[in-house]
Design an enzyme around this catalytic site. Sequence first.
Site, PDB file in Angstrom:
ATOM      1  N   THR A  75       0.825  -1.209   0.000  1.00 32.37           N
ATOM      2  CA  THR A  75       0.000   0.000   0.000  1.00 32.37           C
ATOM      3  C   THR A  75       0.864   1.266   0.000  1.00 32.37           C
ATOM      4  O   THR A  75       1.979   1.237   0.510  1.00 32.37           O
ATOM      5  CB  THR A  75      -0.836  -0.044   1.297  1.00 32.37           C
ATOM      6  N   ARG A 128     -13.319  -8.254  -1.092  1.00 32.13           N
ATOM      7  CA  ARG A 128     -12.687  -7.973   0.216  1.00 32.13           C
ATOM      8  C   ARG A 128     -12.231  -6.508   0.257  1.00 32.13           C
ATOM      9  O   ARG A 128     -11.564  -6.028  -0.644  1.00 32.13           O
ATOM     10  CB  ARG A 128     -11.489  -8.896   0.421  1.00 32.13           C
ATOM     11  N   VAL A 129     -12.612  -5.819   1.302  1.00 30.45           N
ATOM     12  CA  VAL A 129     -12.140  -4.448   1.490  1.00 30.45           C
ATOM     13  C   VAL A 129     -11.311  -4.444   2.770  1.00 30.45           C
ATOM     14  O   VAL A 129     -11.755  -4.941   3.807  1.00 30.45           O
ATOM     15  CB  VAL A 129     -13.320  -3.460   1.597  1.00 30.45           C
ATOM     16  N   GLY A 130     -10.106  -3.898   2.684  1.00 30.12           N
ATOM     17  CA  GLY A 130      -9.220  -3.855   3.856  1.00 30.12           C
ATOM     18  C   GLY A 130      -9.410  -2.570   4.640  1.00 30.12           C
ATOM     19  O   GLY A 130     -10.455  -1.915   4.574  1.00 30.12           O
ATOM     20  N   ASP A 131      -8.376  -2.203   5.350  1.00 27.66           N
ATOM     21  CA  ASP A 131      -8.430  -1.007   6.194  1.00 27.66           C
ATOM     22  C   ASP A 131      -8.296   0.291   5.413  1.00 27.66           C
ATOM     23  O   ASP A 131      -8.781   1.341   5.843  1.00 27.66           O
ATOM     24  CB  ASP A 131      -7.269  -1.042   7.197  1.00 27.66           C
ATOM     25  N   THR A 162      -0.414   1.167   6.868  1.00 30.21           N
ATOM     26  CA  THR A 162      -0.183   0.062   5.956  1.00 30.21           C
ATOM     27  C   THR A 162       0.046  -1.191   6.794  1.00 30.21           C
ATOM     28  O   THR A 162       0.467  -1.097   7.944  1.00 30.21           O
ATOM     29  CB  THR A 162       1.041   0.326   5.046  1.00 30.21           C
ATOM     30  N   GLY A 163      -0.236  -2.345   6.207  1.00 23.95           N
ATOM     31  CA  GLY A 163      -0.033  -3.585   6.939  1.00 23.95           C
ATOM     32  C   GLY A 163      -1.229  -4.496   6.789  1.00 23.95           C
ATOM     33  O   GLY A 163      -2.058  -4.301   5.895  1.00 23.95           O
ATOM     34  N   HIS A 164      -1.341  -5.465   7.685  1.00 26.42           N
ATOM     35  CA  HIS A 164      -2.408  -6.466   7.593  1.00 26.42           C
ATOM     36  C   HIS A 164      -3.762  -5.803   7.866  1.00 26.42           C
ATOM     37  O   HIS A 164      -4.082  -5.429   9.000  1.00 26.42           O
ATOM     38  CB  HIS A 164      -2.140  -7.583   8.605  1.00 26.42           C
ATOM     39  N   GLY A 165      -4.554  -5.644   6.796  1.00 23.40           N
ATOM     40  CA  GLY A 165      -5.764  -4.836   6.865  1.00 23.40           C
ATOM     41  C   GLY A 165      -6.747  -5.280   7.927  1.00 23.40           C
ATOM     42  O   GLY A 165      -7.339  -4.449   8.630  1.00 23.40           O
TER      43      GLY A 165
HETATM   44  N1  ASP Z   1      -3.437  -2.563   4.451  1.00 21.68           N
HETATM   45  C1  ASP Z   1      -3.567  -3.103   3.121  1.00 21.68           C
HETATM   46  C2  ASP Z   1      -4.727  -4.026   3.073  1.00 21.68           C
HETATM   47  O1  ASP Z   1      -4.876  -4.844   3.963  1.00 21.68           O
HETATM   48  C3  ASP Z   1      -2.350  -3.815   2.656  1.00 21.68           C
HETATM   49  C4  ASP Z   1      -1.032  -3.130   2.925  1.00 21.68           C
HETATM   50  O2  ASP Z   1      -0.974  -2.113   3.587  1.00 21.68           O
HETATM   51  O3  ASP Z   1       0.005  -3.601   2.453  1.00 21.68           O
HETATM   52  O4  ASP Z   1      -5.483  -3.968   2.120  1.00 21.68           O
END
Ligand code: ASP
Length: 310
Positions: A169, A197-200, A220-223
């Site tokens: 991201t 799927r919608v993340g954060d 950024t990271g695990h949504g």
């Molecule tokens: N946060 C993003 C998501 O989960 C992925 C990412 O930040 O790398 O969609």
Amino acid sequence: MSAVIVVHGGAWSIPEHLAEASVDGVKAAARAGSSVLLGGGSALDAVEAAVRALEDNSVFNAGHGATLNIDGEVELDAIIMDGRTLACGAVSSVKNIANPVTLARAVMEKTEHVMLTGRGANQFAESVGVAAVPPEALVSEYERKEWQKHKTYVTGVEEDFSSRWAHDTVGAVAVDRAGNVACATSTGGIRNKMVGRVGDSPVIGCGGYADNSIGAVSCTGHGESILKVTLARLILSHVEQGKSVEESSRLSLQHMADRVRGSGGSIAVSPSGEWAATFTTTRMAWAAVDQEGLWYGLDPNDRFQETLSQ
Ligand code: ASP
């Protein structure tokens, strides 16, 4: 008041062959945002310009070069927020928009809503003249090959997430000379995510938040983990209670690791120009421009500096 911009290109285990291009990409985006600020532009204009530069760079997972879902399609999410008024715009699951951050800004400025998704977002894009591109035009050859190699979604959080999977991201936060803050975040999500799927990233308070009375954050990271702890707002809650943006970011990322075993990263700026780039993954490409010049890093504890030639 001096203006500051900070950008990130995603928190994950960036492989060596993408390291230099990732650092070059965030430096170029920080310069793009900074020249908007130096030209008297607002924090909002600066974060949009920086994120557009990252979306156009296929090294990053946003716009061109986005990761593919389980069906091999691009589905993009983005958010932008204006700390002056708390106005916010977001889009989710758009397939054929090269710069979702600009569409998110149009949602913020031209509708009564905060988020538009899928078909409605596309219809709105057409009505305001944001051009659609063929969905295949956003797929890089590199991503198509990686998608063919890895056919499963990240299962665990910390171990898998920070070591193996593509999900970089992009985001930016800024404060302008008037003390206004803004944030923007844009992503293709995580490779092999379910369709829809919608993340954060497009969710207010999770992928980003901006409030002139506290500061601005892009995550950024695990949504799924970021959503559970509302990471952007959590960081700003610590700032509200008097902690530095650096400590607030560190404490909040640690809380996400302890509470849901999630890893990730964030960038943050305060209205007075204090800033931080923090992550719990193995790497995160980031760059910042403040009154002392251009700062950047990739590995933990990196903090390189360059003077800016204007
Ligand atoms: N946060 C993003 C998501 O989960 C992925 C990412 O930040 O790398 O969609």
